[in-house]
Design a protein around this motif. Structure first.
Motif, short mmCIF file in Angstrom:
data_model
loop_
_atom_site.label_atom_id
_atom_site.label_comp_id
_atom_site.label_asym_id
_atom_site.label_seq_id
_atom_site.Cartn_x
_atom_site.Cartn_y
_atom_site.Cartn_z
N VAL A 323 32.73 25.91 41.46
CA VAL A 323 31.93 25.44 40.33
C VAL A 323 32.79 24.46 39.53
O VAL A 323 33.92 24.78 39.14
CB VAL A 323 31.50 26.63 39.45
N ARG A 324 32.25 23.27 39.26
CA ARG A 324 33.05 22.20 38.64
C ARG A 324 33.31 22.44 37.16
O ARG A 324 34.14 21.75 36.55
CB ARG A 324 32.38 20.83 38.85
N THR A 325 32.58 23.37 36.54
CA THR A 325 32.77 23.69 35.13
C THR A 325 32.96 25.20 34.99
O THR A 325 32.88 25.95 35.97
CB THR A 325 31.54 23.28 34.30
N ARG A 326 33.21 25.65 33.77
CA ARG A 326 33.09 27.07 33.50
C ARG A 326 31.63 27.48 33.64
O ARG A 326 30.72 26.65 33.51
CB ARG A 326 33.60 27.39 32.10
N PRO A 328 28.01 28.53 32.82
CA PRO A 328 27.19 28.32 31.61
C PRO A 328 26.36 29.56 31.24
O PRO A 328 25.13 29.52 31.19
CB PRO A 328 26.29 27.14 32.02
N GLY A 383 39.34 24.32 33.77
CA GLY A 383 37.98 24.00 33.37
C GLY A 383 36.94 24.24 34.44
O GLY A 383 35.76 23.93 34.24
N THR A 384 37.34 24.78 35.59
CA THR A 384 36.41 25.07 36.68
C THR A 384 36.37 26.58 36.92
O THR A 384 37.02 27.36 36.23
CB THR A 384 36.83 24.34 37.97
N GLU A 385 35.61 26.99 37.93
CA GLU A 385 35.54 28.41 38.27
C GLU A 385 35.43 28.60 39.78
O GLU A 385 34.61 27.94 40.43
CB GLU A 385 34.34 29.08 37.60
N GLN A 425 26.18 22.65 38.98
CA GLN A 425 27.64 22.54 38.88
C GLN A 425 28.36 22.98 40.15
O GLN A 425 29.59 22.89 40.22
CB GLN A 425 28.14 23.36 37.69
#
Length: 532
Positions: A323-326, A328, A383-385, A425
């Protein structure tokens, strides 16, 4: 022909624990591993996207961290380090509420009080009791059956009245146990979700012990992960074994246990026979050991008949995402949790388990989800997961690819509902269906993770079949070291350690004819005479 004091079949964590303990005793040890990799279900790899590390099978390890077996091996000297997510576990309800288990007791209490005033104090009362008996309880659970020393410790702490009431509670279904302990749904959901790490529904006897154990361990020590991934546990066990002269042979599936006059003499692979001077230990499922590797000739007829009733735990479908972000999350309570349970309230868990019990695919899957970067930042870029989730399926011989794909879609829909925008994401995905799990690790038969059901009828002296509840088998100098043996599944090393202790006891102390006579007497009482 090659030879060693002990031949260990399988380099899963239990096989490696057994091999290490025998090497500590000065034995020469050869481990035969069917795949190109050690570790069994304790492995890591990059399978989703570059820079994203995934734990391929198991992940969070409260039992491993607390296990006297693993701690006794001093694996930190071989590079093993532990880390924690900010919170242990959050259970997200369909209505958006959340129950959170934190290593900070006051935070757990506050979360549970939102469901019913006073449940926080009830949780603290249960935890205080757990702390008083945790050491003897773990001793009782993880040591060979019967657990004389551990049970005596619990009895000393609680007295006879308290011990009897604890025993009753641990036999309860988790729904009933939660009803007796708490007023609100939140605390019971934490227990029930933990119980469903096995194959026990909220209505099955014995579910209370699993839910209570994992939840209380979470409160006491958290659910830690190894820094750098699950593979670090395996790497430490391998390094320790090799330092002591042990050897692992890869791509060497065992084809037969060599038996002569009722005694295990070694192991045959496709290429080589391996002579065992002292013992053969098998970190494989019980049906594979007895029916495939030994054969009916050397087994009592009643044991063979009992194996017809051996019950596997449910199948597993596991998905990893990059996942490119945390994540949501709609409810921020999930953001800091290493493990998130989602997709059902208590009644929903019962419906989910009911579908599994009837062989149906649950239309609304319950997910056990891990946020690995939240627990250990080395799993993916800042900042990713690195995310995973698994769910249970009925245990059966074959799954069509379309069935697996459709269920992955259901899993992602559950996550999307609680974390809108999640799908957008995702930059990489990897799916392990039941057949994929078994291909990667032959011990995970049909995608079963526990080496057999955790139901009460297949535990203690009933595991893997009615008998002694110990690692000894009807074949002299052959020992069952995998999760089909007591105390069962989980990464704690107890089945491997119990098998190693049994092999050492066979070789010293109670030696030779006296030991064989004792084990044979017990086996004869349960099974009758072997055919060979």
């Amino acid at each position: 022909m090659e030879s060693a004091d002990a031949i260990v079949i399988g380099a899963g964590h239990n096989g490696l624990v057994a091999a290490n303990l025998l090497a500590d005793a000065g034995w020469s040890v050869v481990v035969l591993e069917a795949t190109p990799h050690p570790g069994g279900a304790v492995r890591s790899g990059h399978v989703t996207a570059p820079g994203y590390l995934s734990d391929l099978f198991s992940s969070f390890y409260p039992l491993g961290y607390a296990s006297p077996v693993l701690s006794g091996l001093d694996l930190d000297a071989y590079g093993l380090r532990w880390t924690h997510a900010p919170e242990v576990l959050t259970h997200l309800l369909p209505d958006g509420r959340a129950a959170t288990l934190s290593r900070d007791l006051t935070r757990t209490m506050a979360s549970l009080d939102q469901f019913a005033a006073g449940d926080g104090h009830s949780w603290k009362r249960e935890y205080d009791q757990w702390r008083a008996i945790s050491a003897p309880m773990l001793e009782a659970i993880l040591r060979p059956f019967p657990p004389v020393r551990g049970a005596a410790g619990v009895l000393r702490e609680l007295g006879t009245p308290g011990a009897l009431r604890l025993a009753r509670r641990l036999l309860l279904p988790v729904r009933e146990a939660g009803r007796e302990m708490f007023r609100g749904e939140g605390a019971t959901l934490l227990l029930a979700g933990c119980a469903l790490h096995t194959d026990l529904s909220p209505e099955e006897a014995g579910g209370g012990v699993y839910g209570w154990l994992l939840a209380m361990l979470g409160q006491q020590v958290g659910w830690p992960v190894p820094v750098g991934g699950a593979q670090r546990i395996t790497d430490a066990l391998v390094a320790r074994l090799e330092q002591r002269g042990g050897r692992i042979v890869y791509d060497a599936p065992a084809r037969r246990v060599l038996v002569a006059r009722g005694r295990a003499m070694g192991v045959a692979t496709d290429d080589t026979n391996y002579r065992a001077y002292r013992a053969v230990l098998a970190d494989v499922p019980a049906p594979a050991l007895y029916l495939d590797l030994v054969g009916e000739r050397w087994l009592p007829a009643l044991l063979v008949e009992d194996l017809d009733h051996f019950r596997w735990d449910g199948a597993t479908l596991k998905v990893d995402w990059a996942v490119r972000t945390r994540m949501p999350w709609k409810n921020p309570a999930a953001a800091g949790a290493g493990t998130v349970h989602l997709g059902a309230d208590l009644d929903g868990l019962t419906r989910y388990a009911g579908h599994l019990a009837t062989g149906a695919i649950p239309p609304d899957p319950f997910l056990l989800l891990g946020q690995m970067t939240t627990a250990d930042p080395s799993h993916s870029p800042p900042g990713t997961e690195s995310l995973w989730a698994y769910t249970h399926l009925p245990h059966r011989a074959h799954w069509e690819p379309d069935e697996i794909a459709a269920h992955v879609e259901r899993m992602e829909s559950v996550i999307e509902e609680h974390a809108p925008g999640f799908r957008q994401q995702v930059v990489g995905r990897h799916v392990f269906g039941p057949a994929d799990l078994e291909r990667e690790n032959p011990a995970l038969v049909g995608g079963a993770l526990g080496g057999g059901t955790a139901a009460a009828f297949q535990q203690l002296f009933l595991r893997p079949v009615p008998g002694l509840g110990r690692a000894d088998t009807p074949v002299d100098r052959l020992f069952l070291a995998g999760s089909s043996a007591h105390p069962g599944g989980g990464v704690h090393g107890a089945p491997g350690a119990n098998a190693a202790r049994a092999a050492l006891a066979r070789d010293r102390g109670l030696t030779g004819d006296a030991y064989r006579a004792l084990i044979r007497l017990g086996n004869r009482a349960v099974y009758g005479e072997p055919r060979g």
